[in-house]
Write a protein that holds these residues in place. Sequence first.
Motif, PDB file in Angstrom:
ATOM      1  N   PRO A 226       0.856  -1.189   0.000  1.00 20.59           N
ATOM      2  CA  PRO A 226       0.000   0.000   0.000  1.00 20.59           C
ATOM      3  C   PRO A 226       0.889   1.235   0.000  1.00 20.59           C
ATOM      4  N   ALA A 227       0.469   2.266  -0.693  1.00 22.40           N
ATOM      5  CA  ALA A 227       1.343   3.428  -0.857  1.00 22.40           C
ATOM      6  C   ALA A 227       0.559   4.725  -0.751  1.00 22.40           C
ATOM      7  N   VAL A 228       1.219   5.725  -0.200  1.00 22.21           N
ATOM      8  CA  VAL A 228       0.751   7.107  -0.241  1.00 22.21           C
ATOM      9  C   VAL A 228       1.831   7.906  -0.949  1.00 22.21           C
ATOM     10  N   VAL A 229       1.428   8.733  -1.899  1.00 19.66           N
ATOM     11  CA  VAL A 229       2.376   9.509  -2.689  1.00 19.66           C
ATOM     12  C   VAL A 229       2.394  10.952  -2.208  1.00 19.66           C
ATOM     13  N   PHE A 230       3.590  11.460  -1.954  1.00 23.20           N
ATOM     14  CA  PHE A 230       3.788  12.860  -1.601  1.00 23.20           C
ATOM     15  C   PHE A 230       4.537  13.543  -2.739  1.00 23.20           C
ATOM     16  N   ILE A 231       4.062  14.715  -3.126  1.00 23.80           N
ATOM     17  CA  ILE A 231       4.731  15.512  -4.149  1.00 23.80           C
ATOM     18  C   ILE A 231       5.259  16.769  -3.474  1.00 23.80           C
ATOM     19  N   GLN A 232       6.562  16.869  -3.386  1.00 23.58           N
ATOM     20  CA  GLN A 232       7.209  17.986  -2.701  1.00 23.58           C
ATOM     21  C   GLN A 232       7.793  18.937  -3.743  1.00 23.58           C
ATOM     22  N   VAL A 233       7.305  20.163  -3.741  1.00 23.94           N
ATOM     23  CA  VAL A 233       7.736  21.161  -4.717  1.00 23.94           C
ATOM     24  C   VAL A 233       8.580  22.213  -4.016  1.00 23.94           C
ATOM     25  N   THR A 234       9.789  22.409  -4.522  1.00 20.48           N
ATOM     26  CA  THR A 234      10.679  23.451  -4.013  1.00 20.48           C
ATOM     27  C   THR A 234      11.175  24.252  -5.208  1.00 20.48           C
ATOM     28  N   GLY A 235      10.499  25.347  -5.482  1.00 19.67           N
ATOM     29  CA  GLY A 235      10.871  26.148  -6.644  1.00 19.67           C
ATOM     30  C   GLY A 235      10.684  25.367  -7.929  1.00 19.67           C
ATOM     31  N   LYS A 236      11.777  25.200  -8.674  1.00 18.70           N
ATOM     32  CA  LYS A 236      11.730  24.475  -9.947  1.00 18.70           C
ATOM     33  C   LYS A 236      11.847  22.966  -9.769  1.00 18.70           C
ATOM     34  N   GLN A 237      12.123  22.522  -8.551  1.00 19.09           N
ATOM     35  CA  GLN A 237      12.349  21.105  -8.298  1.00 19.09           C
ATOM     36  C   GLN A 237      11.071  20.418  -7.813  1.00 19.09           C
ATOM     37  N   VAL A 238      10.846  19.194  -8.305  1.00 15.67           N
ATOM     38  CA  VAL A 238       9.709  18.387  -7.870  1.00 15.67           C
ATOM     39  C   VAL A 238      10.236  17.030  -7.414  1.00 15.67           C
ATOM     40  N   LEU A 239       9.957  16.695  -6.175  1.00 16.40           N
ATOM     41  CA  LEU A 239      10.384  15.422  -5.600  1.00 16.40           C
ATOM     42  C   LEU A 239       9.153  14.575  -5.312  1.00 16.40           C
TER      43      LEU A 239
ATOM     44  N   ARG B 209       7.718  11.180  -3.526  1.00 13.18           N
ATOM     45  CA  ARG B 209       8.029  10.181  -2.505  1.00 13.18           C
ATOM     46  C   ARG B 209       6.823   9.273  -2.320  1.00 13.18           C
ATOM     47  N   ALA B 210       7.059   7.973  -2.381  1.00 16.37           N
ATOM     48  CA  ALA B 210       6.017   6.977  -2.134  1.00 16.37           C
ATOM     49  C   ALA B 210       6.364   6.238  -0.849  1.00 16.37           C
ATOM     50  N   ILE B 211       5.409   6.200   0.082  1.00 15.58           N
ATOM     51  CA  ILE B 211       5.647   5.632   1.407  1.00 15.58           C
ATOM     52  C   ILE B 211       4.529   4.661   1.759  1.00 15.58           C
ATOM     53  N   ASN B 212       4.894   3.552   2.388  1.00 18.14           N
ATOM     54  CA  ASN B 212       3.914   2.623   2.937  1.00 18.14           C
ATOM     55  C   ASN B 212       3.351   3.235   4.218  1.00 18.14           C
ATOM     56  N   PRO B 213       2.056   3.590   4.259  1.00 16.20           N
ATOM     57  CA  PRO B 213       1.520   4.283   5.434  1.00 16.20           C
ATOM     58  C   PRO B 213       1.409   3.390   6.668  1.00 16.20           C
ATOM     59  N   ARG B 214       1.466   2.088   6.474  1.00 15.82           N
ATOM     60  CA  ARG B 214       1.351   1.173   7.612  1.00 15.82           C
ATOM     61  C   ARG B 214       2.685   0.979   8.318  1.00 15.82           C
ATOM     62  N   THR B 215       3.745   0.870   7.525  1.00 16.39           N
ATOM     63  CA  THR B 215       5.061   0.579   8.103  1.00 16.39           C
ATOM     64  C   THR B 215       5.998   1.778   8.081  1.00 16.39           C
ATOM     65  N   GLN B 216       5.596   2.852   7.379  1.00 11.70           N
ATOM     66  CA  GLN B 216       6.431   4.039   7.162  1.00 11.70           C
ATOM     67  C   GLN B 216       7.652   3.745   6.282  1.00 11.70           C
ATOM     68  N   GLU B 217       7.668   2.569   5.673  1.00 11.56           N
ATOM     69  CA  GLU B 217       8.775   2.221   4.786  1.00 11.56           C
ATOM     70  C   GLU B 217       8.710   3.057   3.514  1.00 11.56           C
ATOM     71  N   GLU B 218       9.860   3.550   3.089  1.00  6.93           N
ATOM     72  CA  GLU B 218       9.912   4.306   1.844  1.00  6.93           C
ATOM     73  C   GLU B 218       9.962   3.343   0.666  1.00  6.93           C
ATOM     74  N   ILE B 219       9.001   3.470  -0.236  1.00  8.78           N
ATOM     75  CA  ILE B 219       8.966   2.633  -1.433  1.00  8.78           C
ATOM     76  C   ILE B 219       9.921   3.181  -2.481  1.00  8.78           C
ATOM     77  N   GLU B 220       9.886   4.489  -2.676  1.00 10.62           N
ATOM     78  CA  GLU B 220      10.871   5.122  -3.544  1.00 10.62           C
ATOM     79  C   GLU B 220      10.842   6.631  -3.359  1.00 10.62           C
ATOM     80  N   GLU B 221      11.937   7.247  -3.758  1.00 10.20           N
ATOM     81  CA  GLU B 221      12.053   8.698  -3.830  1.00 10.20           C
ATOM     82  C   GLU B 221      12.611   9.015  -5.205  1.00 10.20           C
ATOM     83  N   PHE B 222      11.945   9.927  -5.918  1.00  9.44           N
ATOM     84  CA  PHE B 222      12.292  10.140  -7.317  1.00  9.44           C
ATOM     85  C   PHE B 222      12.195  11.616  -7.653  1.00  9.44           C
ATOM     86  N   ASN B 223      13.246  12.153  -8.264  1.00  8.92           N
ATOM     87  CA  ASN B 223      13.244  13.540  -8.717  1.00  8.92           C
ATOM     88  C   ASN B 223      12.620  13.633 -10.100  1.00  8.92           C
TER      89      ASN B 223
END
Length: 302
Positions: free
Chosen positions: A271-284, A286-300
């Motif tokens: 199971p995954a929750v997707v976070f989109i983090q925007v810092t100026g011109k950069q977009v990050l 992050r997909a995280i398992n909400p049950r275990t807090q495990e990071e599935i991936e982080e992608f620029n």
Amino acid sequence: MEPFRHYIPYYVGLGDHEAVEHVFDDGSKYGLAVDKFPFAYVSAEAIFASHFVQPENGPQSEDETEYDPHLEAVDFPSYKENVYSYIYDNLAMIVLNSNYWYTPSAKAVSMIGGNPSGYIMDNQIKWLSTTINQFEQDRNIDHIVVTVNTPVFPTGNKSNSGMWYGGNNAVRPMVAADKVSKGIIERRDELLDLLVNRSSKTKIILSTDEHGYSRLAIHPDLALYPEGYRGKKIKLNRSLVQVTCGLSGQVSERLMDFPWSGFIEKTSSQPAVVFIQVTGKQVLLRAINPRTQEEIEEFNIR
């Protein structure tokens, strides 16, 4: 969800799990189902709007299109609060409805009418074109994210889904016993042309529907068509990312082989929750398992 909604805004989209249907018994397991009517009061779109407060800057409905059977009357559900856009700083979000006027079985559309899952109808695609153009011209907007329930490119275990249906362009809505002029592949291509070829700011197509998590690189070298496809074809001129995130439900261990499977860069059955983090011109992303807090991936996102 309610405790969180007291403190931060929630923007939600309509999908197949929000369907409210009239079901007619034809002897089959599920029967024949169509969006519940009268549309103004008991359709999925009307009930959705009564439960949520969303922006009201979307299209009106599919009335006054070439396939509208009664120009003097309202024949379709409203897009009010289920298709819209909003801006957060330099990020523009566009929320589409790919389950509008929804008939669950694509096969049943030819018998009972309605719209198959995944098809974006005419007035909605026109509104999207206008909205994309506005954001492209807005100097304060650097990034556009489009959210839609059904993925443009399915990546899971169902071929007859998303905006694909095995590459069968015959799949399309039927209005008053007449099929509309453009099929699902043609309409998918119009959507891609808007988001890829005519937009430089659209960075992510965020979808759900399929259970599990995947990230697909939509790329000029992506194979878009089934073998032997005879319709008009488009060529993509740049890349963007499709992220599919179905938080719950059973995940199949067996994935279908699609023409674009080689461009699926990440999959997970978690199971995954997707976070989109925007810092100026950069977009990050992050997909995280909400049950275990495990990071599935982080992608620029480039």
